[in-house]
Design a protein around this motif. Structure first.
Motif, PDB file in Angstrom:
ATOM      1  N   GLU A   1       0.060  25.408  29.736  1.00  0.00           N
ATOM      2  CA  GLU A   1      -0.018  26.163  28.482  1.00  0.00           C
ATOM      3  C   GLU A   1      -1.459  26.338  28.004  1.00  0.00           C
ATOM      4  OE1 GLU A   1       4.282  24.740  26.586  1.00  0.00           O
ATOM      5  OE2 GLU A   1       2.428  24.157  25.582  1.00  0.00           O
ATOM      6  N   GLU A   2      -2.264  25.281  28.117  1.00  0.00           N
ATOM      7  CA  GLU A   2      -3.617  25.317  27.574  1.00  0.00           C
ATOM      8  C   GLU A   2      -4.626  25.988  28.501  1.00  0.00           C
ATOM      9  OE1 GLU A   2      -4.417  21.214  26.588  1.00  0.00           O
ATOM     10  OE2 GLU A   2      -3.238  21.338  24.736  1.00  0.00           O
TER      11      GLU A   2
ATOM     12  N   ASP B   1      -5.908  29.178  26.649  1.00  0.00           N
ATOM     13  CA  ASP B   1      -5.147  29.673  25.508  1.00  0.00           C
ATOM     14  C   ASP B   1      -6.105  29.601  24.326  1.00  0.00           C
ATOM     15  OD1 ASP B   1      -3.568  30.054  23.271  1.00  0.00           O
ATOM     16  OD2 ASP B   1      -2.351  28.265  23.579  1.00  0.00           O
ATOM     17  N   SER B   2      -6.653  30.734  23.912  1.00  0.00           N
ATOM     18  CA  SER B   2      -7.708  30.733  22.891  1.00  0.00           C
ATOM     19  C   SER B   2      -7.218  30.321  21.513  1.00  0.00           C
ATOM     20  CB  SER B   2      -8.385  32.104  22.825  1.00  0.00           C
ATOM     21  OG  SER B   2      -7.444  33.100  22.466  1.00  0.00           O
TER      22      SER B   2
ATOM     23  N   GLU C   1      -5.513  27.464  20.943  1.00  0.00           N
ATOM     24  CA  GLU C   1      -5.721  26.015  20.900  1.00  0.00           C
ATOM     25  C   GLU C   1      -7.049  25.576  21.498  1.00  0.00           C
ATOM     26  OE1 GLU C   1      -2.533  23.198  21.895  1.00  0.00           O
ATOM     27  OE2 GLU C   1      -1.309  24.961  22.351  1.00  0.00           O
TER      28      GLU C   1
END
Length: 152
Positions: free
Chosen positions: A80-81, A119-120, A122
């Motif tokens: 995800e990140e 993922d901008s 977070e």
């Protein structure tokens, strides 16, 4: 009195016991961290948007979803990140004693392309670094996980 309680407890076997235990005990969030390494031994570090400005650098971290295996939390959070694919390894840290939180850390190995797609929302930045070149502003507990010393 103890014998009476024991008899009642045995008599209500099954779902009722679990419900009573659930109501009587604290509920915890499980924070899971991944120490992700590539084949060259470099470590993935991230600059987190939501963390304090003076300590934004750290490892991929997140909370386990209900029913999720903790090792799978590492895989999901890294994906995800950063968009990277990893395989979770051994458990290297487990600590309770926080108010309603338990911390867990796993080693993880990069299994695909090493180019992060962050993922901008977070994450502000992602870097592969050697353990002796960690960025300024790195979380102390994460620095300790990377170097193998015991986090406080």
């Amino acid at each position: 009195m103890k014998r009476l309680i024991a008899r009642v407890w045995r008599a209500i076997r099954g779902p009722m016991q679990w419900r009573i235990l659930w109501l009587a005990h604290s509920k915890y969030m499980i924070g899971v961290t991944g120490i992700v390494r590539d084949d060259a031994g470099r470590v993935l570090v991230l600059r987190h948007r939501m963390w304090p400005a003076h300590q934004q650098w750290g490892l991929p971290t997140g909370y386990a979803a209900k029913g999720e295996e903790l090792a799978q939390t590492v895989v999901r959070e890294v994906r995800e990140e950063t968009g990277l694919e990893v395989k979770a390894g051994r458990l290297v840290h487990l600590k309770s004693g926080y108010k309603l939180r338990v911390e867990v850390a796993y080693e993880a190995r990069l299994v695909g392309d090493a180019t992060p797609r962050i993922d901008s929302f977070e994450i502000l930045e992602a870097r592969w670094v050697t353990p002796d070149s960690l960025p300024h502003g790195m979380q102390d507990s994460h620095r300790q996980l990377i170097t193998g010393s015991t986090p406080a």
